[in-house]
Structures are given as structure tokens and as C-alpha cells.
Enzyme design. Sequence first.
Site, PDB file in Angstrom:
ATOM      1  N   GLU A   1     -16.343   1.679 -26.857  1.00 50.18           N
ATOM      2  CA  GLU A   1     -17.803   1.605 -26.764  1.00 50.18           C
ATOM      3  C   GLU A   1     -18.314   2.929 -27.302  1.00 50.18           C
ATOM      4  O   GLU A   1     -18.166   3.966 -26.671  1.00 50.18           O
ATOM      5  CB  GLU A   1     -18.240   1.360 -25.316  1.00 50.18           C
ATOM      6  CG  GLU A   1     -19.674   0.866 -25.205  1.00 50.18           C
ATOM      7  CD  GLU A   1     -20.680   1.996 -25.215  1.00 50.18           C
ATOM      8  OE1 GLU A   1     -21.337   2.168 -26.273  1.00 50.18           O
ATOM      9  OE2 GLU A   1     -20.818   2.699 -24.208  1.00 50.18           O
TER      10      GLU A   1
ATOM     11  N   CYS B   1     -26.304   5.876 -25.622  1.00 48.76           N
ATOM     12  CA  CYS B   1     -25.853   5.298 -26.895  1.00 48.76           C
ATOM     13  C   CYS B   1     -26.720   4.119 -27.319  1.00 48.76           C
ATOM     14  O   CYS B   1     -26.800   3.800 -28.507  1.00 48.76           O
ATOM     15  CB  CYS B   1     -24.393   4.883 -26.802  1.00 48.76           C
ATOM     16  SG  CYS B   1     -24.027   3.843 -25.374  1.00 48.76           S
TER      17      CYS B   1
ATOM     18  N   GLU C   1     -26.651   9.806 -35.217  1.00 49.16           N
ATOM     19  CA  GLU C   1     -26.966   9.696 -33.789  1.00 49.16           C
ATOM     20  C   GLU C   1     -27.250  11.097 -33.259  1.00 49.16           C
ATOM     21  O   GLU C   1     -26.347  11.921 -33.145  1.00 49.16           O
ATOM     22  CB  GLU C   1     -25.809   9.050 -33.025  1.00 49.16           C
ATOM     23  CG  GLU C   1     -26.131   8.802 -31.568  1.00 49.16           C
ATOM     24  CD  GLU C   1     -24.979   8.179 -30.803  1.00 49.16           C
ATOM     25  OE1 GLU C   1     -25.236   7.351 -29.905  1.00 49.16           O
ATOM     26  OE2 GLU C   1     -23.818   8.520 -31.084  1.00 49.16           O
TER      27      GLU C   1
ATOM     28  N   LYS D   1      -9.388   9.763 -17.302  1.00 45.94           N
ATOM     29  CA  LYS D   1      -9.721  11.104 -17.781  1.00 45.94           C
ATOM     30  C   LYS D   1     -11.237  11.175 -17.967  1.00 45.94           C
ATOM     31  O   LYS D   1     -11.781  10.721 -18.977  1.00 45.94           O
ATOM     32  CB  LYS D   1      -9.041  11.444 -19.102  1.00 45.94           C
ATOM     33  CG  LYS D   1      -9.227  12.933 -19.488  1.00 45.94           C
ATOM     34  CD  LYS D   1      -9.161  13.190 -20.962  1.00 45.94           C
ATOM     35  CE  LYS D   1     -10.462  12.940 -21.681  1.00 45.94           C
ATOM     36  NZ  LYS D   1     -11.582  13.881 -21.291  1.00 45.94           N
TER      37      LYS D   1
ATOM     38  N   GLY E   1      -9.066  16.826 -18.381  1.00 45.89           N
ATOM     39  CA  GLY E   1      -8.577  17.349 -19.648  1.00 45.89           C
ATOM     40  C   GLY E   1      -9.593  17.126 -20.740  1.00 45.89           C
ATOM     41  O   GLY E   1     -10.597  16.431 -20.552  1.00 45.89           O
ATOM     42  N   ASP E   2      -9.342  17.699 -21.902  1.00 46.33           N
ATOM     43  CA  ASP E   2     -10.238  17.479 -23.030  1.00 46.33           C
ATOM     44  C   ASP E   2      -9.660  16.414 -23.953  1.00 46.33           C
ATOM     45  O   ASP E   2      -8.555  15.910 -23.739  1.00 46.33           O
ATOM     46  CB  ASP E   2     -10.509  18.787 -23.785  1.00 46.33           C
ATOM     47  CG  ASP E   2      -9.243  19.468 -24.290  1.00 46.33           C
ATOM     48  OD1 ASP E   2      -8.181  18.815 -24.362  1.00 46.33           O
ATOM     49  OD2 ASP E   2      -9.321  20.665 -24.638  1.00 46.33           O
ATOM     50  N   GLY E   3     -10.418  16.074 -24.981  1.00 46.50           N
ATOM     51  CA  GLY E   3      -9.995  15.005 -25.872  1.00 46.50           C
ATOM     52  C   GLY E   3      -8.752  15.356 -26.658  1.00 46.50           C
ATOM     53  O   GLY E   3      -7.854  14.521 -26.827  1.00 46.50           O
TER      54      GLY E   3
ATOM     55  N   GLY F   1      -6.411  17.327 -25.799  1.00 48.80           N
ATOM     56  CA  GLY F   1      -5.258  17.441 -24.918  1.00 48.80           C
ATOM     57  C   GLY F   1      -4.912  16.131 -24.247  1.00 48.80           C
ATOM     58  O   GLY F   1      -4.250  15.272 -24.824  1.00 48.80           O
ATOM     59  N   VAL F   2      -5.380  15.953 -23.016  1.00 48.40           N
ATOM     60  CA  VAL F   2      -5.036  14.763 -22.232  1.00 48.40           C
ATOM     61  C   VAL F   2      -5.500  13.481 -22.919  1.00 48.40           C
ATOM     62  O   VAL F   2      -4.803  12.462 -22.888  1.00 48.40           O
ATOM     63  CB  VAL F   2      -5.622  14.871 -20.808  1.00 48.40           C
ATOM     64  CG1 VAL F   2      -5.405  13.577 -20.024  1.00 48.40           C
ATOM     65  CG2 VAL F   2      -4.988  16.035 -20.065  1.00 48.40           C
ATOM     66  N   GLY F   3      -6.658  13.524 -23.570  1.00 47.89           N
ATOM     67  CA  GLY F   3      -7.142  12.329 -24.257  1.00 47.89           C
ATOM     68  C   GLY F   3      -6.180  11.845 -25.324  1.00 47.89           C
ATOM     69  O   GLY F   3      -5.833  10.657 -25.383  1.00 47.89           O
TER      70      GLY F   3
END
Length: 475
Positions: free
Chosen positions: A246, A279, A378, A171, A202-204, A206-208
Site C-alpha cells: 500500500e 496517502c 507526492e 517492524k 529498526g529502519d528500512g 536494516g530490519v526492513g
Amino acid sequence: MLEKKQFYINGAWVDPAQANDYPVIDPSTEEQCATISLGSQADTDAAVAAARAAFPGWSQTPREERVALIQKLADIYKARSEEMAQAMSMEMGAPIEMSRSSQVGAGSWHIGGFLKAFEEFDFERDFTATEKTLLEPIGVCALITPWNWPMNQIMLKAIPAMATGCTMVLKPSEVAPLSGLLFAEFVHEAGFPAGVFNMVNGDGAGVGSQLSAHPDVDMVSFTGSTRAGIAISKAAADTLKRVSLELGGKGANIIFADADEKAVVRGARHCFANSGQSCNAPTRMLVHSSKYETAVAQAADVAEKTKVGPASEEGRHIGPVVSEVQFDKIQGLIEKGMKEARLVAGGLGRPDGLNRGYYVKPTVFADVTNDMTIAREEIFGPVLSIIPFETEEEAIAIANDTPYGLTNYVQTTDDEKRRRVARQLRSGMVETNGKGFAAGSPFGGYKQSGNGREGGTYGLEEFLEVKAVSGWAAE
């Protein structure tokens, strides 16, 4: 405008179970450049089922055949690298020269690192004269990747999963999905068996979330924010699947009085690279008091000389940040910083001459203390905070005083001090004197920067289970 609404499931491009169009925005222009579809539970289930069905055959495929397919994928990636560079430049705003060199280059660099590590990787290890330890593929893996280094992160997950005999569902970020779709084309062209690699947009939420909680997913490998990593860990807990994370960082760059003369300029450029969207960026510059005001002036000069412009422009510059959401977040944190510390370069708003697009001024704050918001959060933009210190012990304490622990930096010509400080920094990586890491070096962090490691041998081991077998050989 591109129409990319299909998913790659079980070796074929398929329509979503239900329409759910989502616009992809070019951050250089704020205009829609593509339309994708966000997946539903039915799409997630289909992709996971395909991966589950393919696992028995793929996990038993001889390693030579798996390597041959990965090498073919690498050749296709190289041959179609310009397509990939253009896709990443458009979707997330990387300047085209940087996209060709660093963004595309990161992907090929990781493929090479994994292939080299795989040559000598031993899946069967003698524990005693009669006992054998077997390293076996963990199973179906959900690979959830971010928008800031698209192919870097896809390669760090998909290649070791393929090499070790796992099957997977990718994803990519819905903000920058075009490179993931193109990668799926490359996998198909290389001829991997159906179901080994699947991709659903998909977005987090949803599919995430569906992948993280799915009972037929054995492992989630995620790169992104610490907030999202915590949510994924909670979603995965009910099925006790392995979770490799990560996450964020707030790297300290310790510049001692005896650092080389290019240390400050090098550190500021590193902070602003990729528009600050890394990051492992050295966003906190810790400078010995004897060199402090000189360093502030040098960093401000770098910021003022850093050109900002559209991703399509040739030449060395930084592009926009990825989205309106990110732009607004960064502007809010710059505004907060202006109330907390001394602004010496940059500030609010777009650079002169750029009235449209998510462009951020390279910004430098001085007289920062480690309890300020800009030193704790961050920012994920081209924003540098400079903090003075007096002693080695104080520098180490400031560097470690953060919930994060991804990458720290040390600049000194004293080799003994450099090693001594590196040992005391609580981070998964310590870069010293501008020396980069080798291919296959383990990438990952301590604390809220995540768990697990990516790259090389360590990255292969993330996707393996360990099985002890007694009586393998006769006494």
C-alpha cells in the site's frame, strides 16, 4: 524521557543483541522524547524463528479461540486508548483531539470490521460435489508499517494475520515507534501464545531489508513510499514470497460545475487534514473552468483559516509534519511550486508565531498544469494544487495522468455522471460527494500505489493460500 530499547520476541521483552540507540523526536518541539534501539540481523533472525516455531500450533488453533483473543485485545485497546492517543500525538505530531478520535479510532474501527467479516468467513468451500477448496494461513508474515497513521496500519495488518492463523514480526516506523511498542504491550496483556506476535524496531535499510529477504518469511505486508515498496519487492524476489503493498498517491478531486456548494471547502480540508500526511489525500483539485476562480478563493480561505499548532493543544487544528526530513522535503517542493504556479495561500517557512517544530503553512497553488512537479510528486504535506478543466473527458484524462492510482474523488449532483466518471478513473478507490467508505471496504491501489487490498474480507484473503483437494467426499 522514555527509554524503550527492548524488543518483543517469543512472548517476552528482550534486550537487543547489540546496542544501537536511536532518538525519537517530538515534531512539535524538535526535542528528543524517547530512545529506542534499532535491531540487527540477530534480532530479526530471533523474531522470525519465534514466529516460525509458533506457526504450526497457532495455524491449527480453533477460530473461536483466535477470535476470543482478538476481542480481548480490542477491549484492552479501548481501555488504554488514552495512552495510545498520547503516544501517537507525541511521536508523529497528531493534535491530541485528532489522535483520540481519528488516530485511535481508526484502530478500533478496523478491529470491528475484521471481526464482523470473520464471522461469516468460510475457510472451506465446496468447489464440486467431491472437491474442496481450502483457504489456509500463508505462514510467517513481516508487517512493515509507516508513521503517518500508526495504529490504522498496524491493525490493518496484524489483526487479519492473527485471525487467519498466521504468525508475524512487526517492524513499525523508527520515526514513530512508541505506538507499536504500546500495541505489543496490549498483545502480551491479551495472552496470545508466545511467538504469534513479535516486534523488532529498526529502519528500512536494516530490519526492513532483513525481513524482506529472509528465507523463513512467507509474506511481506508493507505500507509506505513507492520507492521503498520497489526496494522491498526486489529484496523479496529471490525467495518468491508474497508481497502486499500500500504505497503513495496523488489523488485527483474532480469538482464539476454542478457540485454541491461545500465541495471545495470539504476537499481543501481533507487535503490539509493530518498535516497532509495521508496517502489518499485529494492533493490535486480539478475544477471546471466556470467555477475555477471561485474555487481558488474558497480553497485559499480554508488554508488561511486552518490553525496550525502543537500536538498537545486542544481544539481543532493541524499539527507539525513528522520530522525534519519531511519538513525540508515539503519546503523544497513548495519552493519549486512557487516557480511553477501561482501561490494563493501559504508558502515557505513556518506559520507566524511558531519558531520551533516542523510546522508547515497550509499552502494552495493555482494555475497548476499536470506536468508540473507539484502535480506529479507526492508532497505529503498540507499543499493543494488546483487545476482547471473544460470537459468531463479532459478531467478524467488529467486524473488518470499519474503514476499513482490510490484514491480519486468525484463531486457532482448528477448521479449518472458520478457513476460514469468513477468507472473510468484508474484507482483502487473513488470517493464521491464526500461519502466515506464503510468498515471492511477494500483499501488499496492501482499502478504505483501498490497491490493487494486491506480491510474486511479482502484483507483476510491477503494472508491466505488457496489449496484444492480432490476426492474430499465420496461420489
